[in-house]
Design a protein around this motif. Structure first.
Motif, PDB file in Angstrom:
ATOM      1  N   GLU A   9      44.653  26.794  13.079  1.00 15.84           N
ATOM      2  CA  GLU A   9      43.701  27.754  12.519  1.00 15.84           C
ATOM      3  C   GLU A   9      43.735  28.883  13.229  1.00 15.84           C
ATOM      4  N   ASP A  10      43.431  30.207  12.431  1.00 14.63           N
ATOM      5  CA  ASP A  10      43.929  31.439  12.771  1.00 14.63           C
ATOM      6  C   ASP A  10      42.656  32.159  13.170  1.00 14.63           C
ATOM      7  N   GLU A  11      41.469  31.590  12.734  1.00 20.91           N
ATOM      8  CA  GLU A  11      40.157  32.134  13.283  1.00 20.91           C
ATOM      9  C   GLU A  11      39.548  31.572  14.456  1.00 20.91           C
ATOM     10  N   SER A  12      39.332  32.596  15.402  1.00 19.84           N
ATOM     11  CA  SER A  12      39.033  32.123  16.900  1.00 19.84           C
ATOM     12  C   SER A  12      37.743  31.339  16.686  1.00 19.84           C
ATOM     13  N   PHE A  14      36.564  29.431  14.494  1.00 18.88           N
ATOM     14  CA  PHE A  14      36.587  27.945  13.884  1.00 18.88           C
ATOM     15  C   PHE A  14      37.499  27.102  14.921  1.00 18.88           C
ATOM     16  N   LEU A  15      38.486  27.920  15.193  1.00 19.79           N
ATOM     17  CA  LEU A  15      39.401  27.120  16.281  1.00 19.79           C
ATOM     18  C   LEU A  15      38.620  26.640  17.547  1.00 19.79           C
ATOM     19  N   THR A  16      37.772  27.381  18.139  1.00 18.43           N
ATOM     20  CA  THR A  16      36.808  26.864  18.899  1.00 18.43           C
ATOM     21  C   THR A  16      36.010  25.717  18.839  1.00 18.43           C
ATOM     22  N   LYS A  17      35.367  25.751  17.502  1.00 22.00           N
ATOM     23  CA  LYS A  17      34.489  24.919  16.863  1.00 22.00           C
ATOM     24  C   LYS A  17      35.390  23.748  16.869  1.00 22.00           C
ATOM     25  N   LEU A  18      36.589  23.617  15.907  1.00 19.47           N
ATOM     26  CA  LEU A  18      37.353  22.488  15.802  1.00 19.47           C
ATOM     27  C   LEU A  18      37.830  21.816  17.294  1.00 19.47           C
ATOM     28  N   HIS A  19      38.248  22.718  18.217  1.00 16.67           N
ATOM     29  CA  HIS A  19      38.646  21.961  19.691  1.00 16.67           C
ATOM     30  C   HIS A  19      37.403  21.266  20.327  1.00 16.67           C
ATOM     31  N   SER A  20      36.417  21.904  20.159  1.00 17.49           N
ATOM     32  CA  SER A  20      34.981  21.174  20.779  1.00 17.49           C
ATOM     33  C   SER A  20      34.807  19.848  20.212  1.00 17.49           C
ATOM     34  N   LEU A  21      34.849  19.822  18.932  1.00 20.05           N
ATOM     35  CA  LEU A  21      34.490  18.874  18.085  1.00 20.05           C
ATOM     36  C   LEU A  21      35.371  17.539  18.361  1.00 20.05           C
ATOM     37  N   VAL A  22      36.697  18.015  18.235  1.00 19.43           N
ATOM     38  CA  VAL A  22      38.000  16.847  18.522  1.00 19.43           C
ATOM     39  C   VAL A  22      37.578  16.458  20.074  1.00 19.43           C
ATOM     40  N   TYR A  23      37.409  17.352  20.893  1.00 18.07           N
ATOM     41  CA  TYR A  23      37.238  16.838  22.440  1.00 18.07           C
ATOM     42  C   TYR A  23      35.939  16.018  22.545  1.00 18.07           C
ATOM     43  N   LYS A  24      34.827  16.436  21.987  1.00 18.02           N
ATOM     44  CA  LYS A  24      33.504  15.521  21.991  1.00 18.02           C
ATOM     45  C   LYS A  24      34.085  14.205  21.424  1.00 18.02           C
ATOM     46  N   TYR A  25      34.642  14.162  20.054  1.00 19.28           N
ATOM     47  CA  TYR A  25      34.566  12.840  19.333  1.00 19.28           C
ATOM     48  C   TYR A  25      35.789  11.934  20.471  1.00 19.28           C
ATOM     49  N   LEU A  26      36.882  12.501  20.966  1.00 21.77           N
ATOM     50  CA  LEU A  26      37.708  11.546  21.717  1.00 21.77           C
ATOM     51  C   LEU A  26      37.000  10.989  23.038  1.00 21.77           C
ATOM     52  N   LYS A  27      36.525  12.174  23.527  1.00 18.50           N
ATOM     53  CA  LYS A  27      35.731  11.821  24.890  1.00 18.50           C
ATOM     54  C   LYS A  27      34.759  10.546  24.705  1.00 18.50           C
TER      55      LYS A  27
END
Length: 146
Positions: A9-12, A14-27
């Protein structure tokens, strides 16, 4: 088992949002993960890594997401690909490269989590056999055939 995830992802925002969602899900699922971030398709391909899940934007600099996934498939990489984009135009092409889903921005958290659930189910239930080897840079997965 460590789940390897690539976010392209090149837009900061959405990148932050995706990273946060993945982290939340996996945690929440108590899954150990390794997350690698890329801002373009060319750098993603150059990494030459085997990722379990790839979150891919379509419109990227240097090499667009659809072309990156086409190359991924030509190299026999079987990552679970989830396109996350603002463009509706490529939805049918996504299925030609065996994407698990095609999510439109802005990201709906519930739909995103359901899609990650499906990707995780495919990973866990995949009957492919592989060897896991430790190298100085981490682990590599070598797929075997019966």
């Amino acid at each position: 088992m460590v789940i390897k995830i690539a976010i392209c992802e090149d837009e900061s925002y959405f990148l932050t949002k995706l990273h946060s969602l993945v982290y939340k899900y996996l945690k929440n699922k108590k899954v150990e993960t390794s997350i690698q971030v890329f801002s373009d398709g060319a750098t993603f391909l150059a990494s030459n890594q085997d990722y379990d899940i790839v979150l891919m934007d379509i419109e990227l600099p240097k090499l667009d997401g659809m072309s990156a996934v086409n190359n991924l498939r030509k190299n026999k990489k079987m990552s679970q690909v989830i396109f996350i984009t603002a463009h509706k135009d490529y939805v049918f092409q996504a299925f030609e490269v065996d994407a698990i889903d095609y999510l439109l921005k802005p990201i709906d958290d519930v739909k995103f989590f359901a899609t990650i659930d499906r990707a995780m189910e495919r990973i866990v239930n995949h009957d492919d056999k592989f060897l896991l080897l430790q190298t100085k840079n981490g682990f590599i997965r070598i797929h075997t055939k019966n």
